[in-house]
Design a protein around this motif. Structure first.
Motif, PDB file in Angstrom:
ATOM      1  N   UNK A  71       0.817  -1.179  -0.118  1.00 26.65           N
ATOM      2  CA  UNK A  71      -0.058   0.157   0.025  1.00 26.65           C
ATOM      3  C   UNK A  71       0.904   1.074   0.057  1.00 26.65           C
ATOM      4  N   UNK A  72       0.620   2.121  -1.017  1.00 23.92           N
ATOM      5  CA  UNK A  72       1.412   3.533  -1.019  1.00 23.92           C
ATOM      6  C   UNK A  72       0.471   4.567  -0.418  1.00 23.92           C
ATOM      7  N   UNK A  73      -0.623   4.172  -0.242  1.00 28.10           N
ATOM      8  CA  UNK A  73      -1.664   5.224   0.319  1.00 28.10           C
ATOM      9  C   UNK A  73      -1.668   5.269   1.750  1.00 28.10           C
ATOM     10  N   UNK A  74      -2.134   6.687   2.172  1.00 31.19           N
ATOM     11  CA  UNK A  74      -2.192   6.840   3.809  1.00 31.19           C
ATOM     12  C   UNK A  74      -3.162   8.118   3.806  1.00 31.19           C
ATOM     13  N   UNK A  75      -3.362   8.395   5.210  1.00 32.13           N
ATOM     14  CA  UNK A  75      -4.112   9.457   5.768  1.00 32.13           C
ATOM     15  C   UNK A  75      -3.238  10.574   6.534  1.00 32.13           C
ATOM     16  N   UNK A  76      -2.786  11.438   5.749  1.00 35.58           N
ATOM     17  CA  UNK A  76      -1.762  12.413   6.705  1.00 35.58           C
ATOM     18  C   UNK A  76      -2.588  13.198   7.438  1.00 35.58           C
ATOM     19  N   UNK A  77      -1.938  14.173   8.351  1.00 32.51           N
ATOM     20  CA  UNK A  77      -2.436  15.180   9.223  1.00 32.51           C
ATOM     21  C   UNK A  77      -1.361  16.273   9.325  1.00 32.51           C
ATOM     22  N   UNK A  78      -1.677  17.631   9.268  1.00 33.99           N
ATOM     23  CA  UNK A  78      -0.721  18.474   9.378  1.00 33.99           C
ATOM     24  C   UNK A  78      -1.436  19.749  10.463  1.00 33.99           C
ATOM     25  N   UNK A  79      -0.459  20.263  10.789  1.00 33.79           N
ATOM     26  CA  UNK A  79      -0.772  21.532  11.854  1.00 33.79           C
ATOM     27  C   UNK A  79       0.397  22.644  11.407  1.00 33.79           C
ATOM     28  N   UNK A  80      -0.201  23.704  11.052  1.00 35.27           N
ATOM     29  CA  UNK A  80       0.850  24.954  10.615  1.00 35.27           C
ATOM     30  C   UNK A  80       0.396  26.205  11.446  1.00 35.27           C
ATOM     31  N   UNK A  81       1.266  26.892  11.587  1.00 35.40           N
ATOM     32  CA  UNK A  81       1.274  28.190  12.599  1.00 35.40           C
ATOM     33  C   UNK A  81       2.007  29.213  11.646  1.00 35.40           C
ATOM     34  N   UNK A  96       3.421  17.505  11.677  1.00 43.33           N
ATOM     35  CA  UNK A  96       1.972  16.503  11.253  1.00 43.33           C
ATOM     36  C   UNK A  96       2.684  15.062  11.370  1.00 43.33           C
ATOM     37  N   UNK A  97       2.034  14.414  10.517  1.00 47.32           N
ATOM     38  CA  UNK A  97       2.226  13.044  10.381  1.00 47.32           C
ATOM     39  C   UNK A  97       1.712  12.618   9.262  1.00 47.32           C
ATOM     40  N   UNK A  98       2.640  11.957   8.572  1.00 48.07           N
ATOM     41  CA  UNK A  98       2.212  11.425   7.174  1.00 48.07           C
ATOM     42  C   UNK A  98       2.548  10.093   6.822  1.00 48.07           C
ATOM     43  N   UNK A  99       1.638   9.066   6.469  1.00 47.78           N
ATOM     44  CA  UNK A  99       2.176   7.822   6.034  1.00 47.78           C
ATOM     45  C   UNK A  99       2.886   7.684   4.978  1.00 47.78           C
TER      46      UNK A  99
END
Length: 219
Positions: A71-81, A96-99
């Motif tokens: 699997x090359x797909x994932x669900x990322x999450x990000x936080x930017x200030x 953040x966090x990225x698969x």
């Protein structure tokens, strides 16, 4: 002998006109100096987002692994200030966090599972495609380009006859393009296409994200 000088009223008019011309630039200079001291608003902007990621570089699967599922797909999450000053260049931090990828299969009759992800810690610079004048109905004002540089924390996990976890650090960069739409005085929604690249570990991912943009403070 008495000498009488002729009257030349036009000379006094010429002097008065010249005085007005000389004085005008000084007045306009003072006006422009006063207007230069008035700055635009400064704004603190918080962005959170998630979406879909795709691992875009070569993925090496060990040869002994059988019945492989990759699997090359994932669900990322990000936080930017971000800090938005009264000019075009904006600066901030992103994490953040990225698969990256995962694969599973069989080795000597036992199941094995590998999972790799990364956490970016980036210094980000962003710039809209139009100047800050006008309003947000302008398409060019809603479009922005962003670049970032910093560190990536790469996390890997192997489940095979137990669990083995490892972390490694890598320098890297990021590039993104976004479109932002206002939904209120303090809130916006945005769509962003982004490229993450951890150079040392040769891990790269393309993400498409839906973001919520909040402007909590302006001064």
């Amino acid at each position: 002998m008495k000498i009488v000088l002729p009257k030349i009223p036009w000379l006094m008019g010429l002097v008065l006109s010249w005085s007005a011309v000389v004085a005008q630039p000084a007045t306009s200079s003072r006006s422009s100096s006063a207007s230069d001291t008035v700055r635009g608003p400064y704004t603190l902007v918080v962005t959170v987002g998630s979406g879909l990621s795709y691992y875009a570089t070569h993925l090496g699967v060990p040869a002994p692994l059988e019945q492989t599922q990759v699997s090359r797909f994932g669900v990322p999450a990000m936080l930017r200030l971000m800090w938005f000053p009264d000019h075009r260049l904006r600066i901030g931090l992103e994490t953040g966090w990225t698969t990256m990828y995962s694969y599973r299969g069989q080795v000597a009759g036992e199941s094995a599972h590998v999972y790799v992800s990364m956490v970016p810690i980036l210094l980000v610079f962003s710039m809209p495609l139009a100047w800050l004048s006008g309003n947000e109905r302008s398409l060019a004002r809603r479009l922005a380009l962003s670049v970032g540089t910093g560190a990536y924390i790469n996390h890997s996990r192997l489940d095979y006859a137990g669990t083995v976890m490892a972390n490694s650090n890598s320098l890297g960069w990021m590039a993104a393009g976004s479109y932002t739409y206002p939904i209120g005085r303090r809130f916006r929604v945005a769509g962003e296409l982004k490229w993450y690249d951890a150079v040392a570990t040769e891990n790269s991912a393309f993400t498409a994200e839906l973001q919520l943009v909040w402007r909590p403070f302006s001064w």
